[in-house]
Design a protein around this motif. Structure first.
Motif, mmCIF file in Angstrom:
data_model
loop_
_atom_site.group_PDB
_atom_site.id
_atom_site.type_symbol
_atom_site.label_atom_id
_atom_site.label_comp_id
_atom_site.label_asym_id
_atom_site.label_seq_id
_atom_site.Cartn_x
_atom_site.Cartn_y
_atom_site.Cartn_z
ATOM 1 N N ALA A 95 1.086 8.216 16.080
ATOM 2 C CA ALA A 95 1.207 8.609 17.486
ATOM 3 C C ALA A 95 2.156 7.678 18.236
ATOM 4 N N LEU A 96 2.025 6.374 17.993
ATOM 5 C CA LEU A 96 2.914 5.421 18.671
ATOM 6 C C LEU A 96 4.371 5.622 18.264
ATOM 7 N N MET A 97 4.611 5.819 16.965
ATOM 8 C CA MET A 97 5.983 6.008 16.494
ATOM 9 C C MET A 97 6.561 7.318 17.022
ATOM 10 N N THR A 98 5.752 8.368 17.050
ATOM 11 C CA THR A 98 6.235 9.654 17.555
ATOM 12 C C THR A 98 6.579 9.560 19.036
ATOM 13 N N ALA A 99 5.686 8.939 19.806
ATOM 14 C CA ALA A 99 5.943 8.800 21.244
ATOM 15 C C ALA A 99 7.154 7.919 21.501
ATOM 16 N N ALA A 100 7.270 6.801 20.771
ATOM 17 C CA ALA A 100 8.402 5.892 20.982
ATOM 18 C C ALA A 100 9.721 6.557 20.600
ATOM 19 N N GLY A 101 9.741 7.262 19.467
ATOM 20 C CA GLY A 101 10.968 7.923 19.045
ATOM 21 C C GLY A 101 11.378 9.040 19.978
ATOM 22 N N THR A 102 10.418 9.835 20.414
ATOM 23 C CA THR A 102 10.727 10.937 21.325
ATOM 24 C C THR A 102 11.230 10.427 22.664
ATOM 25 N N PHE A 103 10.582 9.395 23.191
ATOM 26 C CA PHE A 103 11.020 8.842 24.477
ATOM 27 C C PHE A 103 12.401 8.207 24.357
ATOM 28 N N THR A 104 12.674 7.520 23.260
ATOM 29 C CA THR A 104 13.987 6.899 23.078
ATOM 30 C C THR A 104 15.083 7.951 22.998
ATOM 31 N N ALA A 105 14.826 9.039 22.266
ATOM 32 C CA ALA A 105 15.817 10.113 22.178
ATOM 33 C C ALA A 105 16.063 10.746 23.547
ATOM 34 N N PHE A 106 14.987 10.965 24.291
ATOM 35 C CA PHE A 106 15.135 11.554 25.626
ATOM 36 C C PHE A 106 15.893 10.612 26.555
ATOM 37 N N ALA A 107 15.545 9.324 26.540
ATOM 38 C CA ALA A 107 16.236 8.363 27.404
ATOM 39 C C ALA A 107 17.699 8.215 27.008
ATOM 40 N N THR A 108 17.999 8.265 25.718
ATOM 41 C CA THR A 108 19.384 8.191 25.276
ATOM 42 C C THR A 108 20.180 9.384 25.784
ATOM 43 N N ALA A 109 19.600 10.578 25.687
ATOM 44 C CA ALA A 109 20.288 11.780 26.173
ATOM 45 C C ALA A 109 20.518 11.721 27.675
ATOM 46 N N VAL A 110 19.529 11.240 28.420
ATOM 47 C CA VAL A 110 19.654 11.162 29.877
ATOM 48 C C VAL A 110 20.743 10.163 30.263
ATOM 49 N N TRP A 111 20.737 8.995 29.652
ATOM 50 C CA TRP A 111 21.726 7.984 30.030
ATOM 51 C C TRP A 111 23.123 8.379 29.575
ATOM 52 N N ALA A 112 23.242 9.019 28.405
ATOM 53 C CA ALA A 112 24.549 9.486 27.961
ATOM 54 C C ALA A 112 25.113 10.547 28.907
ATOM 55 N N ALA A 113 24.249 11.459 29.373
ATOM 56 C CA ALA A 113 24.697 12.460 30.343
ATOM 57 C C ALA A 113 25.080 11.807 31.669
#
Length: 261
Positions: A95-113
């Motif tokens: 659960a921790l790895m899934t949440a951390a990976g999903t949040f990192t991918a989302f934050a990366t997409a937001v900051w790249a945009a």
């Protein structure tokens, strides 16, 4: 393997990372060294899931495969040590790895945009979408594995530790901003660098304000160092690839005969 000759440093980096993983597992799979390596690799793969230039199916497959590999020691080692065990650790880790990976991918997409909008975008080669039966079967397999991971994960621990959740979000946000600023599809400018530096410092401040124990701070530092080294290696390989002149392909003898005719 042609890709090895185009990006040799990246491949050597991941070979060295696998060797360090083996050393960390042989010492202590739950120690700070192993945790820092695993968290750093999760940040890298999560950012690459959004900004990578490989096929989207390959990126998603590596992301799901990494989640499974990170949870595998907590699933296999207790069974190897004793038959009297309870499956209470690996669902929380998943659960921790899934949440951390999903949040990192989302934050990366937001900051790249965000950087794409505040700076002049870098030219991107045109991509022609292609769909095949093999790709559809691959996406179905990735989706099945993803839903299985979400179903087996125990997310109850996230509700019990809000301070750790905020601290982890700050760490993941800092890693995402660094990845997006380093390999994002935008032209580097003083404004983009300034905003990325401010965002990175703000995320580190959020993590520090939430309270980080000494061992957790060591893990966070190791994970960020892994991300920084990876981005440096990727940028060096990309610079070498653009600086190396392309070798023209040899013209076949058959083509010469046809042209002469």
């Amino acid at each position: 393997m042609p890709n090895f000759y185009h990006r040799p440093l990246t491949w050597l980096f991941w070979i060295a990372a696998l060797c360090l993983d083996a050393v960390a597992l042989s010492i202590n799979n739950e120690g700070p060294f192993a945790s820092a390596l695993g968290l750093g690799q999760l940040f890298v793969v999560s950012g690459w899931l959004v900004l990578g230039r490989s096929h989207s199916l390959a990126r998603a497959s590596w992301f799901v495969a990494l989640l499974i590999l990170l949870v595998a020691p907590d699933y296999l080692i207790p069974r190897w040590r004793s038959s009297m065990h309870q499956d209470v650790v690996w669902p929380h880790v998943l659960a921790l790895m899934t949440a951390a990976g999903t949040f990192t991918a989302f934050a990366t997409a937001v900051w790249a945009a965000f950087l794409w909008n505040v700076s002049i975008p870098a030219p991107q080669p045109p991509r022609k979408p292609q769909y095949s039966i093999a790709a559809l079967l691959g996406w179905m397999t990735v989706l099945a594995l993803s839903t299985t991971c979400v179903r087996l994960a125990d997310f109850s621990l996230l509700n019990e530790t809000p301070r750790h959740l905020v601290s982890g979000s700050g760490l993941a946000g800092a890693a995402a901003i660094f990845i997006a600023a380093s390999i994002g599809p935008h032209r580097e400018s003083w404004l983009a660098r300034l905003l990325s530096a401010i965002g990175f410092i703000a995320c580190i401040g959020v993590m520090a304000a939430a309270g980080v124990p000494l061992e957790a701070a060591a893990v966070a530092t190791g994970a960020l160092v892994f991300v920084v080294v990876w981005t440096i290696v990727v940028r060096i390989d990309a610079h070498r690839q653009t600086a190396t002149p392309a070798i023209p392909a040899p013209v076949s003898q058959l083509r010469l005969v046809v042209d002469d005719a």
